[in-house]
Scaffold this motif. Structure first.
Motif, mmCIF file in Angstrom:
data_model
loop_
_atom_site.group_PDB
_atom_site.id
_atom_site.type_symbol
_atom_site.label_atom_id
_atom_site.label_comp_id
_atom_site.label_asym_id
_atom_site.label_seq_id
_atom_site.Cartn_x
_atom_site.Cartn_y
_atom_site.Cartn_z
ATOM 1 N N GLU A 1 2.127 5.102 -9.722
ATOM 2 C CA GLU A 1 1.316 4.242 -8.870
ATOM 3 C C GLU A 1 1.182 2.847 -9.489
ATOM 4 O O GLU A 1 1.306 1.840 -8.801
ATOM 5 N N TRP B 1 4.493 0.913 -9.278
ATOM 6 C CA TRP B 1 4.810 0.450 -7.928
ATOM 7 C C TRP B 1 3.875 -0.670 -7.492
ATOM 8 O O TRP B 1 4.306 -1.667 -6.927
ATOM 9 N N ARG B 2 2.604 -0.517 -7.767
ATOM 10 C CA ARG B 2 1.637 -1.512 -7.292
ATOM 11 C C ARG B 2 1.609 -2.760 -8.161
ATOM 12 O O ARG B 2 1.245 -3.836 -7.700
ATOM 13 N N ASN C 1 0.310 5.339 -3.028
ATOM 14 C CA ASN C 1 1.461 4.497 -2.681
ATOM 15 C C ASN C 1 2.753 5.075 -3.232
ATOM 16 O O ASN C 1 3.807 4.956 -2.602
#
Lengths: 339, 325
Positions: free
Chosen positions: A70, A73-74, A112
């Protein structure tokens, strides 16, 4: 009468129009692998019942993987401190010390990430179920060693029944993990967190040897305590003591590898794909729009049993040549293989 | 017309059913309709998972110090890929002025299909349908529903949208006359109907006296009146519902808090649109057990009420009926 229904039909029509607007065949909305629960058996939860503290550690491990993906990716350009300091300290000082007593929902931790590659998230989930069920078999004192073998074979069949989720039971070339353009990106940017993940994999595999080497419940408890103590020594002396190469089953869990080579290979492939996904997400040269495709391609290679295959002997010798000490050491257990 | 005024509508309404987890051992984030809130997520029970809801109780406090209880045992199973089926059997217990006071309202059988999982850009989408078969003397015909569910995850919350369309059967001998082009209902606003999923609703499903109107309970009907009612003409009407929910998860504590609001309408009986808001939580206490709790207020429409929901779900794997590994 029709007027009375008019509002209802408006609602229904809106629902259908929206629904039909979702193209089920498109790459973004295609029907993904169907989630499936564990195999029902008398030994379910045996490991949790006998070793609740270790079971809870595995719950905490789920957090580590999910928050890692996460975060990558973020925050694609996150500085090393985000994972190697903030997250690492939270996990090693708080979470692992007081782990949750129930399995965590990874989609709540990394929503996400799960949306980015739900197919791969499900592959991980499916393999983790297999992992835990093998612990259950070998924690159930009612089963003889021969019966345990039968049950593990049954678990293998259940696992392999989902070829859309199951990792190959053939050893894969290390080139898949270390010879790609994105390879090593994660461990270079976040060496400490990478070592933490490898310490997870070390405990997951050496625990099998602790269970297999024991001939009595008391001995099993001692061996489990020994590998858990070694795990804590890896964590407490981090980063110096953390594994510096990926722990491989043949080196750190020789008993388990000898008894269930296919399962050991599956778990090595699982751990390799964990690293590959980390690399793809961490590699800033991989376009953001290409990451999902590359993750899916990598996952497909680890499911496929026809490409990038090495022999069993090469797989074992490769593990030994990389140095078991660099992986965290061989499982510190006593006793012979339970026959 | 005397009968019409004494015998409110008999209502069969579909309660949106169960949905279960995509996670093998963490069930708490899978919102099931009514447990604790009406709006649920677009996720089906994973394959071979068997869920038992045996202790789900709803307590309703209505006007006039009336109190009611509803128990709804439910079973759901991931029977096919992307598909779950369920069975539910609502049981009710009401104030002593109503006869029968307790009983089984009926049996609901339904299924949900996962059309697509959530992606970066599109929400998860599922469809559900159920047939509900009322039981008891003078039971009404089966009712049917269709429902569309969406779930979109954001970084810190999830949003759920539900829209459903259902049929319900009524006996025309109440306040409404079915005429070409529509119904004409007498009185201001027509007869009262019970709230969805409440004890009133399930009671009225089963041919019980029309005094089951939650707004104004009437003396219990006698056998003659019941027989008369059961000979009245049956008509089928529509019920629709739209609603939205938002939830917030504390992942390390395995608990989710959820709030929702929904509007629903019973067409053709002269009743205003009903509005309800709810708050609830689900907590995973062991790999196989989720505790559920919630409160709600039906604040617009007929039969306003405040209600409390408590329950537990037991989940386990179940294979072997037709396939052995």
């Amino acid at each position: 009468m029709q007027r009375l229904f008019s509002r209802s039909w408006v609602v229904a029509s809106v629902s259908f129009v929206v629904a039909l607007g979702v193209p089920p065949g498109s790459a973004d909305a295609q029907l993904q692998p169907n989630p499936q629960t564990y195999l029902a058996a008398p030994y379910n939860w045996a490991f949790r019942d006998r070793f609740p503290n270790v079971d809870a550690l595995f719950n905490a491990f789920d957090y580590g993987h999910a928050i890692l993906y996460e975060t990558l990716w973020r925050q694609p350009n996150a500085p090393a401190s985000v994972l190697d300091t903030t997250r690492f300290q939270f996990i090693t000082r708080k979470l692992l010390r007081n782990p949750p007593n129930v399995p965590l929902d990874e989609s709540a931790i990394g929503p996400n990430w799960v949306k980015l590659a739900p197919e791969v998230a499900q592959m991980f989930e499916w393999a983790h179920l297999f992992h835990r069920q093998v612990y259950d078999v070998w924690s159930d004192d009612r089963l003889s060693p021969a019966q345990k073998d039968v049950q593990v074979a049954r678990l293998m069949r259940y696992y392999d029944s989902r070829d859309d989720l199951a990792f190959s039971s053939k050893p894969k070339s290390m080139n898949l993990m270390e010879g790609q353009p994105y390879s090593l990106a994660f461990r270079k940017r976040f060496p400490k967190f990478n070592g933490l993940i490898w310490s997870y994999h070390w405990l997951q595999m050496t625990l099998y040897d602790a269970l297999l080497a024991s001939s009595s419940p008391a001995e099993r408890k001692e061996n489990v305590s020994a590998v858990v103590a070694r795990f804590w020594s890896l964590i407490d002396s981090a980063p110096a003591s953390l594994p510096s190469v990926m722990p491989q089953s043949a080196a750190i869990a020789p008993r388990f590898t000898a008894r269930y080579p296919e399962a050991a290979i599956i778990f090595d492939n699982l751990h390799s794909l964990h690293d590959v996904v980390s690399d793809i997400l961490a590699d800033t040269t991989v376009p953001r729009g290409a990451k999902r495709r590359m993750i899916l391609e990598a996952a497909a290679r680890y499911r496929d049993s026809t490409s990038s295959i090495t022999s069993l002997e090469e797989w074992k010798s490769m593990a030994e040549s990389m140095g078991v000490a660099n992986m965290g050491g061989v499982a510190p257990v006593t006793g012979g293989n339970e026959r | 017309m005397a009968i019409m005024t004494r015998w409110p509508l008999l209502l069969v309404l579909l309660s949106p059913p169960l949905a279960r987890s995509a996670q093998a051992q963490a069930e708490y984030r899978n919102l099931d309709a009514g447990f604790p809130v009406r709006i649920e997520d677009a996720t089906v029970t994973e394959r071979y998972a068997f869920d038992l809801d045996l202790a789900n109780i709803r307590f309703d406090a209505l006007s006039g110090n009336r109190k009611r209880l509803q128990l709804e045992p439910r079973f759901s199973y991931g029977i096919l890929p992307y598909t779950e089926m369920w069975l539910r059997v609502p049981v009710y217990y009401r104030e002593s002025t109503i006869t029968p006071r307790k009983g089984i309202a009926g049996v609901g059988v339904g299924g949900m299909y996962q059309w697509s999982f959530e992606s970066l850009h599109l929400p998860a989408l599922a469809f559900a349908s159920e047939a509900f078969f009322p039981t008891g003397p003078g039971a009404l015909p089966a009712a049917y529903s269709f429902k569309t569910l969406f779930t979109k995850s954001l970084s810190s919350t999830r949003i759920h949208l539900n829209a459903s369309l259902a049929s319900f059967a009524i006996r025309s001998a109440v306040d409404c006359r079915v005429l070409p082009g529509g119904s004409v209902c007498g009185g201001q606003g027509g007869p009262s109907l019970p709230p969805i999923d409440g004890p009133c609703t399930i009671g009225s499903e089963s041919a019980v006296p029309l005094s089951l109107s939650c707004a104004a309970p009437a003396p219990a009907a006698n056998e003659t009146e019941l027989a008369q009612a059961t000979t009245d003409r049956l008509v089928t009407r529509a019920h629709w519902l739209v609603g939205m929910a938002a939830d917030k998860t504390l992942p390390l504590r395995s608990i989710v808090f959820v709030a929702d609001a929904f509007a629903e309408r019973f067409e053709g009986i002269g009743r205003r649109t009903d509005l309800t808001a709810e708050l609830g939580a689900r907590k995973q206490v062991s790999p196989g057990v989720v505790l559920v709790g919630g409160v709600g207020r039906h604040f617009r429409g007929a039969n306003l009420s405040t209600f409390l929901v408590l329950g537990a779900t037991y989940s386990r794997a179940l294979q072997g009926f037709w396939r052995r590994f």
